[in-house]
Design a protein around this motif. Structure first.
Motif: not given
Length: 309
Positions: A20, A23-24, A28, A58, A61-62, A88
């Protein structure tokens, strides 16, 4: 042009958190954001900065992910992005607790009673209340609530070692606070685990308190983990609480030592900054890797050199 800086956290289990995180990071970067995010099996902890549109995308998305739908963002308007790069990373915890057995505290199961900023302000001066700052030395040296109890700790992972010394307050109402609320989730849970009966935490931390309660009785500035270093909180009865490490002059300015091998976080007035070239001591001014001092005391992290054997 105006930018936003977002401060947030969310305790929510993440399956395959390491993937994750990778990918995150890509996501970003696709939005053009910069910042620092920690991903762990227990959730997210981040500060990101970028254009208003990118930050809005963002947040959407979260919130669209049911695991993080409850995430609360503290939003600041800034003149320029508050970071240089985007990081990240996966770690064992989003806040390092220093506990060998992290299962004894779970903020999703037990934590202190959340106080909204106005409620916290109303309780500050009650006789049966103690206000506990759960942040590190360099943070509360820059600013803290009036009459708050501070701890001599370098990192939050040292907090569990302070429980015994705090036992004298078990019969009091304990109001915990930190920058954005995330440390209090674990600190208050740990206090409850050790028999403290009446534990509270400032919901949204100092940052939200400044926005919603005017920052009343917060003395000094609030340390933040980006290149702003410190932000104003109190618009009601502001004061400067910190002093220059070198000469003792009152100053709100906090910097990193220009010697990257030292990199100490400390408060320093402009006069000493010029004299010592942004270093904490004369010794550091002679270090061969000393960074040029531009008056800000903020530097992109430089890896320490490893001696070749």
């Amino acid at each position: 042009m105006t930018y936003n800086t977002l401060l947030y956290y969310c305790y929510s289990p993440i399956a395959e958190a390491e993937q994750f995180a990778a990918d995150h990071l890509k996501f970003c970067k696709s939005l053009g954001l910069v910042g620092r995010i920690i991903v762990a099996d227990e959730g997210l902890n981040g500060t990101v900065s970028g254009t208003i549109e990118a930050c809005r995308a963002y947040m959407e998305h979260i919130h669209a992910d049911e695991r993080f739908a409850k995430t609360e963002f503290k939003i600041d308007e800034v003149e320029e992005p508050s970071f240089i790069k985007m990081h990240c990373r996966y770690k064992a915890e989003i806040v390092h607790s220093g506990l060998r057995d992290t299962s004894i505290i779970d903020p999703n199961k037990q934590t202190g009673k959340h106080l909204e900023p106005v409620e916290f302000r109303e309780m500050l001066d009650q006789e049966d209340v103690i206000v506990l700052d759960v942040r590190s030395n360099y943070e509360h040296n820059l600013g803290k609530f009036k009459n708050a109890i501070t701890l001599d700790i370098e990192n939050f992972r040292d907090f569990p070692e302070q429980i015994e010394a705090l036992a004298q307050y078990k019969d009091k109402k304990v109001l915990t606070y930190c920058t954005g609320g995330i440390k209090c989730e674990k600190a208050s849970a740990l206090l409850l685990h050790h028999g403290f009966n009446d534990v509270y935490q400032l919901h949204g931390g100092i940052i939200k308190y400044g926005k919603e309660a005017g920052g009343k009785d917060f003395e000094g500035k609030c340390y933040v983990f980006d290149n702003r270093i410190a932000v104003d909180v109190n618009s009601v009865n502001p004061t400067i609480a910190s002093k220059c490490l070198n000469c003792g002059t009152t100053t709100p300015k906090m910097i990193n030592c220009a010697n990257p091998e030292c990199n100490e976080h400390f408060t320093q007035c402009d006069a000493c900054g010029e004299e010592l070239q942004g270093c904490c001591s004369v010794e550091c001014t002679t270090h061969p890797r000393k960074r040029p001092y531009d008056g800000t005391g903020y530097y992109v992290k430089v890896p320490q050199q490893v001696a070749v054997k």
